[in-house]
Scaffold this active site. Structure first.
Site, PDB file in Angstrom:
ATOM      1  N   HIS A  48      -5.006  -2.525  -2.838  1.00 37.32           N
ATOM      2  CA  HIS A  48      -4.975  -3.095  -4.192  1.00 37.32           C
ATOM      3  C   HIS A  48      -6.369  -3.070  -4.809  1.00 37.32           C
ATOM      4  O   HIS A  48      -6.533  -2.706  -5.981  1.00 37.32           O
ATOM      5  CB  HIS A  48      -4.428  -4.527  -4.136  1.00 37.32           C
ATOM      6  CG  HIS A  48      -4.235  -5.168  -5.461  1.00 37.32           C
ATOM      7  ND1 HIS A  48      -5.054  -6.176  -5.911  1.00 37.32           N
ATOM      8  CD2 HIS A  48      -3.311  -4.961  -6.438  1.00 37.32           C
ATOM      9  CE1 HIS A  48      -4.635  -6.562  -7.114  1.00 37.32           C
ATOM     10  NE2 HIS A  48      -3.582  -5.844  -7.450  1.00 37.32           N
ATOM     11  N   ASP A  89      -0.488  -4.008  -9.200  1.00 39.71           N
ATOM     12  CA  ASP A  89       0.005  -5.331  -8.811  1.00 39.71           C
ATOM     13  C   ASP A  89       1.399  -5.235  -8.194  1.00 39.71           C
ATOM     14  O   ASP A  89       1.690  -5.888  -7.183  1.00 39.71           O
ATOM     15  CB  ASP A  89       0.027  -6.269 -10.016  1.00 39.71           C
ATOM     16  CG  ASP A  89      -1.361  -6.681 -10.485  1.00 39.71           C
ATOM     17  OD1 ASP A  89      -2.360  -6.345  -9.810  1.00 39.71           O
ATOM     18  OD2 ASP A  89      -1.446  -7.346 -11.537  1.00 39.71           O
TER      19      ASP A  89
END
Length: 123
Positions: A48, A89
């Protein structure tokens, strides 16, 4: 947007980002360094961070369009940056669910930064 990311994480895992992921391991939360501690820290948080890192110039706090329908997170139409951040996300939230079996609440939740030694991993 952190509130949207939290909703995605809650939908996928049943856990709130704070406290379960915001301070987990060496890469969950802001920044990171050292060796990732487990699959959650490596495959989810580190990846991420790398995903966000590729989006230089994109504001990470902007609200992006997305929906939670029929058990799926779907990123909607927005600016290029909004769509990419939403996908970062979304992928992380799904990754958290897929790696719940390795989540180590007693070992890496609220893990001290001082124990994350060495250089940052390369994306």
């Amino acid at each position: 947007n952190l509130l949207q990311f939290n909703k995605m994480i809650l939908k996928e895992t049943g856990k709130n980002a704070i406290p379960f992921y915001a301070f987990y391991g060496c890469y969950c939360g802001w920044g990171g360094r050292g060796k990732p501690k487990d699959k959650t820290d490596d495959r989810c948080c580190f990846v991420h961070d790398c995903c966000y890192g590729k989006l230089t110039g994109c504001p990470k706090w902007d609200i992006y369009p997305y929906s939670l329908k029929s058990g799926y997170i779907t990123c909607g139409k927005g600016t290029w940056c909004e769509e990419q951040i939403c996908e970062c996300d979304r992928a992380a939230a799904i990754c958290f669910r897929e790696n719940l079996d390795t989540y180590n609440k007693y070992g890496y939740m609220f893990y001290p930064d001082s124990r994350c030694k060495g250089p940052s991993e390369q994306c």
